[in-house]
Design a protein around this motif. Structure first.
Motif, mmCIF file in Angstrom:
data_model
loop_
_atom_site.group_PDB
_atom_site.id
_atom_site.type_symbol
_atom_site.label_atom_id
_atom_site.label_comp_id
_atom_site.label_asym_id
_atom_site.label_seq_id
_atom_site.Cartn_x
_atom_site.Cartn_y
_atom_site.Cartn_z
ATOM 1 N N ARG A 1 -22.314 90.530 -13.387
ATOM 2 C CA ARG A 1 -21.012 89.864 -13.546
ATOM 3 C C ARG A 1 -19.925 90.796 -12.986
ATOM 4 N NH1 ARG A 1 -15.866 88.723 -14.188
ATOM 5 N NH2 ARG A 1 -15.350 87.033 -15.629
ATOM 6 N N PRO A 2 -19.134 90.331 -11.976
ATOM 7 C CA PRO A 2 -18.105 91.199 -11.403
ATOM 8 C C PRO A 2 -17.171 91.741 -12.481
ATOM 9 C CG PRO A 2 -18.330 89.184 -10.133
ATOM 10 C CD PRO A 2 -19.159 88.997 -11.365
ATOM 11 N N LEU A 3 -16.818 93.024 -12.370
ATOM 12 C CA LEU A 3 -16.101 93.690 -13.469
ATOM 13 C C LEU A 3 -14.715 94.206 -13.121
ATOM 14 C CD1 LEU A 3 -18.457 96.092 -15.450
ATOM 15 C CD2 LEU A 3 -17.489 93.920 -16.155
ATOM 16 N N VAL A 4 -14.492 94.503 -11.843
ATOM 17 C CA VAL A 4 -13.255 95.200 -11.484
ATOM 18 C C VAL A 4 -12.391 94.309 -10.597
ATOM 19 C CG1 VAL A 4 -12.289 97.241 -10.347
ATOM 20 C CG2 VAL A 4 -14.424 97.426 -11.633
ATOM 21 N N GLN A 5 -11.123 94.127 -10.996
ATOM 22 C CA GLN A 5 -10.210 93.294 -10.222
ATOM 23 C C GLN A 5 -9.410 94.159 -9.253
ATOM 24 O OE1 GLN A 5 -7.787 90.542 -12.465
ATOM 25 N NE2 GLN A 5 -6.239 90.453 -10.867
ATOM 26 N N ALA A 6 -9.370 93.722 -7.993
ATOM 27 C CA ALA A 6 -8.562 94.431 -6.992
ATOM 28 C C ALA A 6 -7.554 93.449 -6.411
ATOM 29 C CB ALA A 6 -9.459 94.970 -5.892
ATOM 30 N N GLY A 7 -6.300 93.848 -6.329
ATOM 31 C CA GLY A 7 -5.256 92.971 -5.789
ATOM 32 C C GLY A 7 -4.355 92.475 -6.899
ATOM 33 N N LYS A 8 -3.383 91.654 -6.509
ATOM 34 C CA LYS A 8 -2.387 91.191 -7.477
ATOM 35 C C LYS A 8 -2.625 89.717 -7.807
ATOM 36 C CE LYS A 8 1.147 90.266 -3.966
ATOM 37 N NZ LYS A 8 0.602 90.328 -2.701
ATOM 38 N N PRO A 9 -1.998 89.189 -8.891
ATOM 39 C CA PRO A 9 -2.177 87.785 -9.224
ATOM 40 C C PRO A 9 -1.859 86.904 -8.017
ATOM 41 C CG PRO A 9 -1.025 88.887 -11.004
ATOM 42 C CD PRO A 9 -1.154 89.895 -9.889
ATOM 43 N N GLY A 10 -2.729 85.950 -7.736
ATOM 44 C CA GLY A 10 -2.538 85.068 -6.591
ATOM 45 C C GLY A 10 -3.245 85.576 -5.341
ATOM 46 N N ASP A 11 -3.595 86.849 -5.319
ATOM 47 C CA ASP A 11 -4.286 87.405 -4.147
ATOM 48 C C ASP A 11 -5.162 88.571 -4.613
ATOM 49 O OD1 ASP A 11 -5.123 87.988 -1.617
ATOM 50 O OD2 ASP A 11 -3.305 89.071 -1.050
ATOM 51 N N TYR A 12 -6.316 88.231 -5.140
ATOM 52 C CA TYR A 12 -7.177 89.261 -5.702
ATOM 53 C C TYR A 12 -8.635 88.896 -5.511
ATOM 54 C CZ TYR A 12 -7.083 85.831 -9.485
ATOM 55 O OH TYR A 12 -7.147 84.666 -10.195
ATOM 56 N N LYS A 13 -9.486 89.903 -5.687
ATOM 57 C CA LYS A 13 -10.925 89.633 -5.701
ATOM 58 C C LYS A 13 -11.584 90.565 -6.708
ATOM 59 C CE LYS A 13 -11.879 92.506 -1.776
ATOM 60 N NZ LYS A 13 -11.881 92.928 -0.579
ATOM 61 N N PHE A 14 -12.830 90.277 -7.014
ATOM 62 C CA PHE A 14 -13.548 91.071 -8.005
ATOM 63 C C PHE A 14 -14.723 91.791 -7.359
ATOM 64 C CE2 PHE A 14 -11.129 88.192 -10.520
ATOM 65 C CZ PHE A 14 -10.799 88.927 -11.647
ATOM 66 N N THR A 15 -14.949 93.006 -7.826
ATOM 67 C CA THR A 15 -16.090 93.779 -7.327
ATOM 68 C C THR A 15 -16.994 94.128 -8.516
ATOM 69 O OG1 THR A 15 -14.729 95.757 -7.512
ATOM 70 C CG2 THR A 15 -14.871 94.741 -5.341
ATOM 71 N N PRO A 16 -18.233 94.519 -8.247
ATOM 72 C CA PRO A 16 -19.212 94.686 -9.328
ATOM 73 C C PRO A 16 -18.877 95.773 -10.353
ATOM 74 C CG PRO A 16 -20.313 94.594 -7.191
ATOM 75 C CD PRO A 16 -18.851 94.658 -6.917
ATOM 76 N N GLY A 17 -18.271 96.878 -9.948
ATOM 77 C CA GLY A 17 -18.048 97.986 -10.887
ATOM 78 C C GLY A 17 -19.188 98.988 -10.810
ATOM 79 N N SER A 18 -18.922 100.197 -11.290
ATOM 80 C CA SER A 18 -19.947 101.243 -11.260
ATOM 81 C C SER A 18 -20.944 101.014 -12.395
ATOM 82 C CB SER A 18 -19.285 102.610 -11.442
ATOM 83 O OG SER A 18 -18.737 102.692 -12.752
ATOM 84 N N GLN A 19 -22.072 101.717 -12.333
ATOM 85 C CA GLN A 19 -23.066 101.593 -13.403
ATOM 86 C C GLN A 19 -22.468 102.011 -14.748
ATOM 87 O OE1 GLN A 19 -26.081 100.095 -12.927
ATOM 88 N NE2 GLN A 19 -26.043 100.105 -15.176
ATOM 89 N N LEU A 20 -21.610 103.033 -14.700
ATOM 90 C CA LEU A 20 -20.970 103.512 -15.930
ATOM 91 C C LEU A 20 -20.084 102.419 -16.537
ATOM 92 C CD1 LEU A 20 -20.884 106.187 -17.503
ATOM 93 C CD2 LEU A 20 -18.719 106.702 -16.332
ATOM 94 N N GLN A 21 -19.323 101.743 -15.673
ATOM 95 C CA GLN A 21 -18.449 100.664 -16.159
ATOM 96 C C GLN A 21 -19.280 99.503 -16.719
ATOM 97 O OE1 GLN A 21 -16.311 100.335 -12.416
ATOM 98 N NE2 GLN A 21 -14.377 100.839 -13.446
ATOM 99 N N ILE A 22 -20.374 99.195 -16.035
ATOM 100 C CA ILE A 22 -21.248 98.104 -16.499
ATOM 101 C C ILE A 22 -21.790 98.429 -17.889
ATOM 102 C CG2 ILE A 22 -23.442 96.910 -16.076
ATOM 103 C CD1 ILE A 22 -22.875 97.341 -13.029
ATOM 104 N N ASP A 23 -22.312 99.654 -18.037
ATOM 105 C CA ASP A 23 -22.891 100.062 -19.326
ATOM 106 C C ASP A 23 -21.818 100.067 -20.411
ATOM 107 O OD1 ASP A 23 -25.257 100.353 -18.029
ATOM 108 O OD2 ASP A 23 -25.170 102.540 -17.873
ATOM 109 N N TYR A 24 -20.666 100.631 -20.064
ATOM 110 C CA TYR A 24 -19.581 100.730 -21.050
ATOM 111 C C TYR A 24 -19.151 99.325 -21.519
ATOM 112 C CZ TYR A 24 -14.941 101.569 -22.983
ATOM 113 O OH TYR A 24 -13.853 101.583 -23.809
#
Ligand SMILES: Cc1cc2nc3c(=O)[nH]c(=O)nc-3n(C[C@H](O)[C@H](O)[C@H](O)COP(=O)(O)OP(=O)(O)OC[C@H]3O[C@@H](n4cnc5c(N)ncnc54)[C@H](O)[C@@H]3O)c2cc1C
Length: 232
Positions: A106-129
């Motif tokens: 499940r994508p975890l990290v948001q990049a960009g501003k409202p109205g123009d953004y995308k999501f990336t997977p995140g690091s293993q540490l972020q996923i576990d956390y």
């Protein structure tokens, strides 16, 4: 204590019933010219109705879906006002204490501003956390909820400690015109003339609904795609 937390990552969408097919649309449109029952090229006629945005004939086709989704997803679904809803009560029944568990993809990290953004997977540490905190918070909430019930506190009060990842059941009845509006906003595809960025989990719901829509109304679905996924 009797009730324990369980976890799930599914968005469950079951078709309860439907009154929907392309012929209903044709009949409803033909009332306009007093030609109900006349021979028709179904595909061409429906394509014309969608292209020129003659929307009301599609309102005569209706789907009822049974959904079992987390509260944060139900909340977004219910923003679609041109549908009817019935929801499991947190006052009349005890919570099932079923919670949403983040899956590792499940994508975890948001990049960009409202109205123009995308999501990336995140690091293993972020996923576990995120997964561990999500699960442990739900377990704690479930224990507190159950302790409150055991202490004689009403369900409608005890439920206030439950997170938005708690699953809820809904019946949603929606006509085909409104369903196309829902799909245009909640299922992002390359065919769409207008960009949308739906929540990952609501898109899982929309994809399943779109499969049912396509199955029962293939010509309408094809015209919807052909004309940029814009509800007529
Ligand atoms: C990517 C995304 C992000 C979003 N972010 C937010 C957010 O941050 N905050 C937030 O509050 N909402 C947000 N929404 C919800 C959004 O604003 C809509 O409420 C939701 O998508 C329902 O769409 P709708 O109004 O077209 O659907 P419906 O309510 O089913 O309405 C269908 C159509 O009927 C007409 N209609 C219905 N009610 C009215 C009315 N009162 N007046 C005039 N016409 C009406 C409109 O033509 C409408 O398109 C977001 C939606 C998406 C897809």
């Amino acid at each position: 204590m009797t009730n324990k937390a369980t976890f799930c990552s599914d968005m469950s969408v079951d078709l309860v019933r439907c009154l929907a097919d392309d012929d209903i649309v044709i009949d409803s449109a033909r009332v306009s010219t007093n030609t109900v029952g006349a021979d028709t090229d179904v595909s061409r006629f429906i394509d014309f109705l969608v292209r020129d945005r003659h929307g009301s004939p599609f309102e005569h086709c209706v789907f009822t879906f049974a959904l079992d989704v987390p509260i944060f997803v139900a909340r977004e679904i219910m923003r679609h006002r041109i549908a009817s809803y019935s929801e499991e009560s947190g006052r009349y029944t005890a919570s099932r204490l079923k919670f949403y568990l983040l899956e590792s993809h499940r994508p975890l990290v948001q990049a960009g501003k409202p109205g123009d953004y995308k999501f990336t997977p995140g690091s293993q540490l972020q996923i576990d956390y995120a997964s561990i905190v999500n699960a442990s918070t739900c377990v704690e909430a479930a224990e507190t909820y159950q302790a409150m019930l055991d202490d004689g506190i009403a369900r409608e009060v005890a439920r206030m400690v439950l997170p938005v990842s708690t699953y809820t059941r809904i019946h949603m009845t929606i006509n085909a015109r409104s369903l196309m509006n829902f799909l245009s906003l909640r299922h992002a595809t390359k065919d769409s003339w207008y960009k949308t960025s739906p929540l990952y989990e609501i898109e899982l719901v929309a994809k399943q609904m779109e499969q049912q829509f396509k199955e029962f109304m293939p010509h309408t679905h094809a015209a919807f795609i052909e004309h940029g996924r814009i509800a007529p």
